[in-house]
Design a protein around this motif. Sequence first.
Motif, mmCIF file in Angstrom:
data_model
loop_
_atom_site.group_PDB
_atom_site.id
_atom_site.type_symbol
_atom_site.label_atom_id
_atom_site.label_comp_id
_atom_site.label_asym_id
_atom_site.label_seq_id
_atom_site.Cartn_x
_atom_site.Cartn_y
_atom_site.Cartn_z
ATOM 1 N N ILE A 215 -7.067 3.743 5.306
ATOM 2 C CA ILE A 215 -5.893 3.995 4.467
ATOM 3 C C ILE A 215 -5.817 5.498 4.182
ATOM 4 C CG2 ILE A 215 -4.750 3.477 2.276
ATOM 5 C CD1 ILE A 215 -6.581 0.953 2.157
ATOM 6 N N GLN A 216 -4.879 6.155 4.832
ATOM 7 C CA GLN A 216 -4.739 7.610 4.710
ATOM 8 C C GLN A 216 -3.291 7.919 4.377
ATOM 9 O OE1 GLN A 216 -7.035 10.015 5.006
ATOM 10 N NE2 GLN A 216 -8.776 8.735 5.606
ATOM 11 N N PRO A 217 -3.071 9.001 3.633
ATOM 12 C CA PRO A 217 -1.677 9.374 3.403
ATOM 13 C C PRO A 217 -0.989 9.616 4.743
ATOM 14 C CG PRO A 217 -3.203 11.009 2.448
ATOM 15 C CD PRO A 217 -4.021 9.909 3.009
ATOM 16 N N GLY A 218 0.208 9.086 4.915
ATOM 17 C CA GLY A 218 0.902 9.246 6.191
ATOM 18 C C GLY A 218 0.560 8.131 7.145
ATOM 19 N N ALA A 219 -0.507 8.326 7.937
ATOM 20 C CA ALA A 219 -0.865 7.347 8.963
ATOM 21 C C ALA A 219 -1.796 6.278 8.418
ATOM 22 C CB ALA A 219 -1.533 8.055 10.140
ATOM 23 N N SER A 220 -1.242 5.308 7.719
ATOM 24 C CA SER A 220 -2.057 4.296 7.074
ATOM 25 C C SER A 220 -2.183 3.039 7.925
ATOM 26 C CB SER A 220 -1.418 3.937 5.739
ATOM 27 O OG SER A 220 -2.415 3.795 4.773
ATOM 28 N N ASP A 221 -3.403 2.483 7.986
ATOM 29 C CA ASP A 221 -3.549 1.193 8.622
ATOM 30 C C ASP A 221 -4.201 0.235 7.641
ATOM 31 O OD1 ASP A 221 -3.751 -0.995 10.187
ATOM 32 O OD2 ASP A 221 -5.309 -0.202 11.506
ATOM 33 N N ASP A 222 -3.362 -0.534 6.961
ATOM 34 C CA ASP A 222 -3.898 -1.428 5.939
ATOM 35 C C ASP A 222 -3.879 -2.892 6.370
ATOM 36 O OD1 ASP A 222 -1.281 -2.310 5.669
ATOM 37 O OD2 ASP A 222 -0.880 -1.043 3.941
ATOM 38 N N THR A 223 -3.609 -3.139 7.653
ATOM 39 C CA THR A 223 -3.483 -4.521 8.134
ATOM 40 C C THR A 223 -4.730 -5.347 7.821
ATOM 41 O OG1 THR A 223 -2.540 -3.376 10.026
ATOM 42 C CG2 THR A 223 -2.558 -5.779 10.106
ATOM 43 N N LEU A 224 -5.912 -4.786 8.146
ATOM 44 C CA LEU A 224 -7.145 -5.545 7.974
ATOM 45 C C LEU A 224 -7.465 -5.753 6.499
ATOM 46 C CD1 LEU A 224 -9.323 -4.072 10.837
ATOM 47 C CD2 LEU A 224 -8.539 -6.434 10.576
ATOM 48 N N VAL A 225 -7.333 -4.685 5.715
ATOM 49 C CA VAL A 225 -7.634 -4.782 4.284
ATOM 50 C C VAL A 225 -6.737 -5.838 3.639
ATOM 51 C CG1 VAL A 225 -7.521 -3.529 2.116
ATOM 52 C CG2 VAL A 225 -8.477 -2.413 4.119
ATOM 53 N N ARG A 226 -5.466 -5.784 3.982
ATOM 54 C CA ARG A 226 -4.502 -6.747 3.460
ATOM 55 C C ARG A 226 -4.932 -8.182 3.792
ATOM 56 N NH1 ARG A 226 1.062 -5.865 2.244
ATOM 57 N NH2 ARG A 226 0.938 -3.690 2.894
#
Length: 290
Positions: A215-226
Amino acid sequence: AADLAMFQVKENGRNNIFRYSERLEEAFSRKKVIGRQLRSAVDNGELEMHYQPILSASKLDIVKVEALLRWKSPTFGPVSPAEFIPLAEAGGSILGIGNWVLRKVCADLRSFKDQGIRLKAAVNISGLQLMQPGLPGQLSEALGDNGLTADSLELEITETMLMSDESIITSLADLRSMGFCISLDDFGTGFSSLSYLRTFPVDLIKIDRSFVAGIQPGASDDTLVRAIIELSHNLGLRVVSEGVELKEQFDLLCNLGSDELQGYFISRPLPAPSLVDFMMSYASAAATRE
Ligand code: C2E
Ligand code: MG
Ligand code: MG
Ligand code: MG
């Protein structure tokens, strides 16, 4: 020219082998020294506990800390637990060290309580400790000696431990019936399939910081965490997010429903006196906010 090239390859090869074995020997002797020194680390007073605050997302309260072991080797200085815990496990000294950790953490919780600070502690438990029949007795003694009960401790275990031995499941179920909460540490880094979550006797899931780092500002990948949060909640498990370093991570994880948050964004692990200071100023800041 061809001969010369072959000669160079051979020379390089020999050099590489030499450098490689030299490095191997270096690493091997460091491991040996550390393994040997760990056997007397408790008696020599070389161990210390640090405590990292864990924040409850709903109340923005700090109700829990994770107890993290620190060791200063007489020759190498501070060594990371990521390096020395596996060596303590390999050499068997983890049992004595683990029992010292339990006693120290309970004594510190008692002293926090005496200073008006109510806290639970999450303690990392090694697989060898779990397989040892004496663990329930050691836990009861450490708590009892300090006037505490099982709800003061949470026991952190890892996925790989659960997969390794059927008897571990039984030990965990026993500890749970004694009143301890069990949390599954570094979730997502092991080999377990998500469907196992239903059968493991655990109460909490700690999302490993490698997922939080996505999870980073801009290029976020929260699929797994979600997905992990949703699944855990559907199974009735609470979720702790580890390695929260940025405000963006903190905000998103709160929005996704992470029940608890832990990471440098809130605080680094602190020695006991600094934790007391931290808790005092946190409480007075909260009082001002109200
Ligand atoms: P762990 O249980 O997953 O502990 C969390 C680790 O993440 C800690 O490393 C902590 O300092 C670090 N951490 C916390 N917040 C952040 C963050 O925002 N960013 C980053 N980059 N790191 C963060 P530490 O203290 O070096 O411990 C490493 C591991 O050693 C622990 O991982 C645990 O598996 C083991 N360990 C530590 N203390 C004990 C102990 O008393 N007993 C046993 N058996 N294992 C222990
Ligand atoms: Mg842990
Ligand atoms: Mg962890
Ligand atoms: Mg971790």
